[in-house]
Scaffold this active site. Structure first.
Site, PDB file in Angstrom:
ATOM      1  N   CYS A  56       0.816  -1.219   0.000  1.00 57.52           N
ATOM      2  CA  CYS A  56       0.000   0.000   0.000  1.00 57.52           C
ATOM      3  C   CYS A  56       0.849   1.268   0.000  1.00 57.52           C
ATOM      4  O   CYS A  56       0.334   2.350  -0.280  1.00 57.52           O
ATOM      5  CB  CYS A  56      -0.950   0.013   1.189  1.00 57.52           C
ATOM      6  N   HIS A  92      -3.074   7.036   2.998  1.00 55.57           N
ATOM      7  CA  HIS A  92      -3.533   5.801   2.361  1.00 55.57           C
ATOM      8  C   HIS A  92      -4.955   5.510   2.838  1.00 55.57           C
ATOM      9  O   HIS A  92      -5.247   5.560   4.029  1.00 55.57           O
ATOM     10  CB  HIS A  92      -2.582   4.663   2.732  1.00 55.57           C
ATOM     11  N   ASN A 133     -10.130  -0.196   0.026  1.00 54.22           N
ATOM     12  CA  ASN A 133      -8.665  -0.107   0.053  1.00 54.22           C
ATOM     13  C   ASN A 133      -8.114  -0.592  -1.294  1.00 54.22           C
ATOM     14  O   ASN A 133      -8.199  -1.785  -1.603  1.00 54.22           O
ATOM     15  CB  ASN A 133      -8.145  -0.977   1.204  1.00 54.22           C
TER      16      ASN A 133
HETATM   17  O1  UT7 Z   1      -3.479  -1.261   3.981  1.00 50.47           O
HETATM   18  C1  UT7 Z   1      -3.593  -1.785   5.257  1.00 50.47           C
HETATM   19  C2  UT7 Z   1      -4.560  -2.920   5.138  1.00 50.47           C
HETATM   20  N1  UT7 Z   1      -5.102  -3.381   6.358  1.00 50.47           N
HETATM   21  C3  UT7 Z   1      -6.090  -2.768   7.023  1.00 50.47           C
HETATM   22  O2  UT7 Z   1      -6.532  -1.678   6.750  1.00 50.47           O
HETATM   23  C4  UT7 Z   1      -6.682  -3.529   8.174  1.00 50.47           C
HETATM   24  C5  UT7 Z   1      -6.659  -2.801   9.479  1.00 50.47           C
HETATM   25  N2  UT7 Z   1      -7.630  -3.420  10.358  1.00 50.47           N
HETATM   26  C6  UT7 Z   1      -8.949  -3.102  10.321  1.00 50.47           C
HETATM   27  O3  UT7 Z   1      -9.349  -2.251   9.558  1.00 50.47           O
HETATM   28  C7  UT7 Z   1      -9.887  -3.803  11.268  1.00 50.47           C
HETATM   29  O4  UT7 Z   1      -9.131  -4.576  12.171  1.00 50.47           O
HETATM   30  C8  UT7 Z   1     -10.906  -4.690  10.521  1.00 50.47           C
HETATM   31  C9  UT7 Z   1     -11.909  -3.823   9.778  1.00 50.47           C
HETATM   32  C10 UT7 Z   1     -10.219  -5.632   9.572  1.00 50.47           C
HETATM   33  C11 UT7 Z   1     -11.697  -5.530  11.535  1.00 50.47           C
HETATM   34  O5  UT7 Z   1     -12.354  -4.667  12.458  1.00 50.47           O
HETATM   35  P1  UT7 Z   1     -12.244  -4.966  14.009  1.00 50.47           P
HETATM   36  O6  UT7 Z   1     -13.030  -3.942  14.703  1.00 50.47           O
HETATM   37  O7  UT7 Z   1     -10.789  -5.069  14.357  1.00 50.47           O
HETATM   38  O8  UT7 Z   1     -12.987  -6.346  14.145  1.00 50.47           O
HETATM   39  P2  UT7 Z   1     -12.412  -7.751  14.636  1.00 50.47           P
HETATM   40  O9  UT7 Z   1     -11.418  -8.312  13.680  1.00 50.47           O
HETATM   41  O10 UT7 Z   1     -11.995  -7.633  16.071  1.00 50.47           O
HETATM   42  O11 UT7 Z   1     -13.696  -8.652  14.542  1.00 50.47           O
HETATM   43  C12 UT7 Z   1     -14.866  -8.396  15.367  1.00 50.47           C
HETATM   44  C13 UT7 Z   1     -15.952  -9.354  14.990  1.00 50.47           C
HETATM   45  C14 UT7 Z   1     -15.494 -10.811  14.939  1.00 50.47           C
HETATM   46  O12 UT7 Z   1     -16.540 -11.627  15.430  1.00 50.47           O
HETATM   47  P3  UT7 Z   1     -16.483 -12.207  16.924  1.00 50.47           P
HETATM   48  O13 UT7 Z   1     -15.246 -13.016  16.998  1.00 50.47           O
HETATM   49  O14 UT7 Z   1     -16.431 -10.982  17.816  1.00 50.47           O
HETATM   50  O15 UT7 Z   1     -17.759 -12.982  17.037  1.00 50.47           O
HETATM   51  C15 UT7 Z   1     -15.353 -11.090  13.463  1.00 50.47           C
HETATM   52  O16 UT7 Z   1     -15.537 -12.449  13.145  1.00 50.47           O
HETATM   53  O17 UT7 Z   1     -16.452  -9.070  13.682  1.00 50.47           O
HETATM   54  C16 UT7 Z   1     -16.475 -10.254  12.894  1.00 50.47           C
HETATM   55  N3  UT7 Z   1     -16.293  -9.897  11.496  1.00 50.47           N
HETATM   56  C17 UT7 Z   1     -17.313  -9.567  10.683  1.00 50.47           C
HETATM   57  N4  UT7 Z   1     -18.635  -9.523  10.900  1.00 50.47           N
HETATM   58  C18 UT7 Z   1     -19.422  -9.149   9.865  1.00 50.47           C
HETATM   59  C19 UT7 Z   1     -15.121  -9.788  10.793  1.00 50.47           C
HETATM   60  N5  UT7 Z   1     -15.388  -9.402   9.535  1.00 50.47           N
HETATM   61  C20 UT7 Z   1     -16.741  -9.262   9.436  1.00 50.47           C
HETATM   62  C21 UT7 Z   1     -17.593  -8.877   8.394  1.00 50.47           C
HETATM   63  N6  UT7 Z   1     -18.917  -8.840   8.644  1.00 50.47           N
HETATM   64  N7  UT7 Z   1     -17.159  -8.550   7.174  1.00 50.47           N
END
Ligand code: UT7
Length: 325
Positions: free
Chosen positions: A112, A252, A282
């Site tokens: 990125c 970014h 992204n």
């Molecule tokens: O260029 C750099 C590229 N990388 C990034 O930008 C990623 C940076 N990270 C993030 O943006 C965030 O960490 C995410 C958007 C990827 C995830 O958000 P989060 O608030 O950190 O959520 P999490 O990973 O802690 O997941 C929370 C819950 C989980 O369920 P449980 O375990 O609490 O029951 C996930 O399974 O959300 C669930 N989950 C979803 N639910 C509905 C994960 N993806 C999804 C989804 N829809 N698409």
């Protein structure tokens, strides 16, 4: 003498996939995606489109704005991790498409941060006098690197391309400085095995889904906010510029929460942090040049403005450029 951006361009594939479209085949909701990421839709390349096609369209737009004939280009640098082939470099295909026969063309792999790494590289060539006119591109088809059954990654990415044309010019306007960093110690937090030499293609690998993007989202989030902030501050301090003097920061475009947190850490009001992540998701190396083109064409950047571009990506890589527009 400075490298000055004299044209910007971008291109996004026609097909748009909304969060509601994803709800139809994925265990997700529009509400979850918007709340956690700010993303509402992403552009997705057509089956017959490859990254060089997107890059060529963005480059043509930038060249047209700059009024530069491709034959005048000395250098094409392309940031991408989703080139058409492992080799030749995607930049070679763009050079052919544009008939930019004089230009040396190569790719840079900084995920990125690819566009900022490319901009910095081209800037060095301008500074040493080796190059007069350059084209820097960020272009990706990220939607072919994700597992569409993995809701934690596939909702985050989109396809697109952005480009700038630069010319060596006298005066105060142009790239004031660029700053790049790499920390390879945590590469496993965000990577794509692809068909690299460590994971050559195999039927078993395909069955196991071994080749898609893998990401530890929470940890990447924290590193992203710190890196985007630190490298922007470094660029300001190196030039004795205060936050108040900056007209626009174009980070970014990974996630609206990352943009908001970066703005807070930088102590910069939200209106100075450019965002179009809702419309594109992204797009990796393409995100900054697409955003820059949109900000420029919509009149959000004016002549003489100080603009910061700051990036973060897999590697980990980070980089910033301070520009007097
Ligand atoms: O260029 C750099 C590229 N990388 C990034 O930008 C990623 C940076 N990270 C993030 O943006 C965030 O960490 C995410 C958007 C990827 C995830 O958000 P989060 O608030 O950190 O959520 P999490 O990973 O802690 O997941 C929370 C819950 C989980 O369920 P449980 O375990 O609490 O029951 C996930 O399974 O959300 C669930 N989950 C979803 N639910 C509905 C994960 N993806 C999804 C989804 N829809 N698409």
């Amino acid at each position: 003498m400075k490298a000055r951006i004299i044209g910007t361009g971008s291109y996004a594939p026609e097909k748009v996939v909304t969060n509601s479209d994803l709800e139809k085949f994925l265990d997700t909701t529009d509400e979850w995606i918007v709340t956690r990421t700010g993303i509402k839709q992403r552009h997705v390349a057509a089956d017959n489109e490859a990254t060089s096609d997107l890059a060529t369209r963005a480059a043509q737009n930038a060249l047209e704005m700059a009024g530069v004939d491709p034959a005048e280009l000395d250098l094409i640098v392309m940031g991408s991790v989703t080139g058409d082939f492992p080799f030749p470099a995607c930049a070679c295909l763009v050079q052919k498409n544009l008939a930019a026969k004089k230009a040396v063309a190569f790719d840079l792999s900084a995920a990125c941060s690819g566009f900022i790494f490319g901009l910095s590289t081209a800037d060095q060539y301008h500074k040493t006098g080796r190059v007069k006119k350059s084209l820097v591109i960020g272009a990706e088809i990220m939607t072919r690197t994700v597992n569409w059954d993995d809701r934690s990654t596939c909702v985050l990415f989109g396809d697109g391309a952005g480009a700038v044309v630069m010319e060596t010019m006298e005066g105060e306007r142009g790239i004031l400085s660029t700053h790049l960093h790499t920390d390879g110690s945590r590469w496993e937090l965000l990577y794509q095995a692809g068909f690299g030499s460590r994971t050559p293609p195999s039927h078993a690998g395909i069955d196991e889904g071994a080749y898609f993007i893998k990401m530890a989202g929470n940890e990447v989030f924290k590193v992203a906010v710190c890196s985007l902030t630190d490298v922007a501050i470094e660029a300001l301090e190196a030039n004795g510029v205060t936050r108040e003097e900056v007209a626009l920061i174009i980070p970014h475009q990974a996630n609206q929460r990352i943009l908001d947190a970066t703005g807070k850490r930088l102590k910069v009001p939200p209106e100075k942090i450019f965002s179009n992540v809702a419309s594109y998701a992204n797009t990796s190396a393409a995100s900054i040049p697409i955003a820059l083109d949109e900000a420029h064409r919509s009149g959000q950047i004016k002549e003489g403005d100080l603009v910061v571009l700051n990036a973060f990506g897999s590697g980990f890589t980070s980089g910033a450029a301070l520009i007097r527009w």
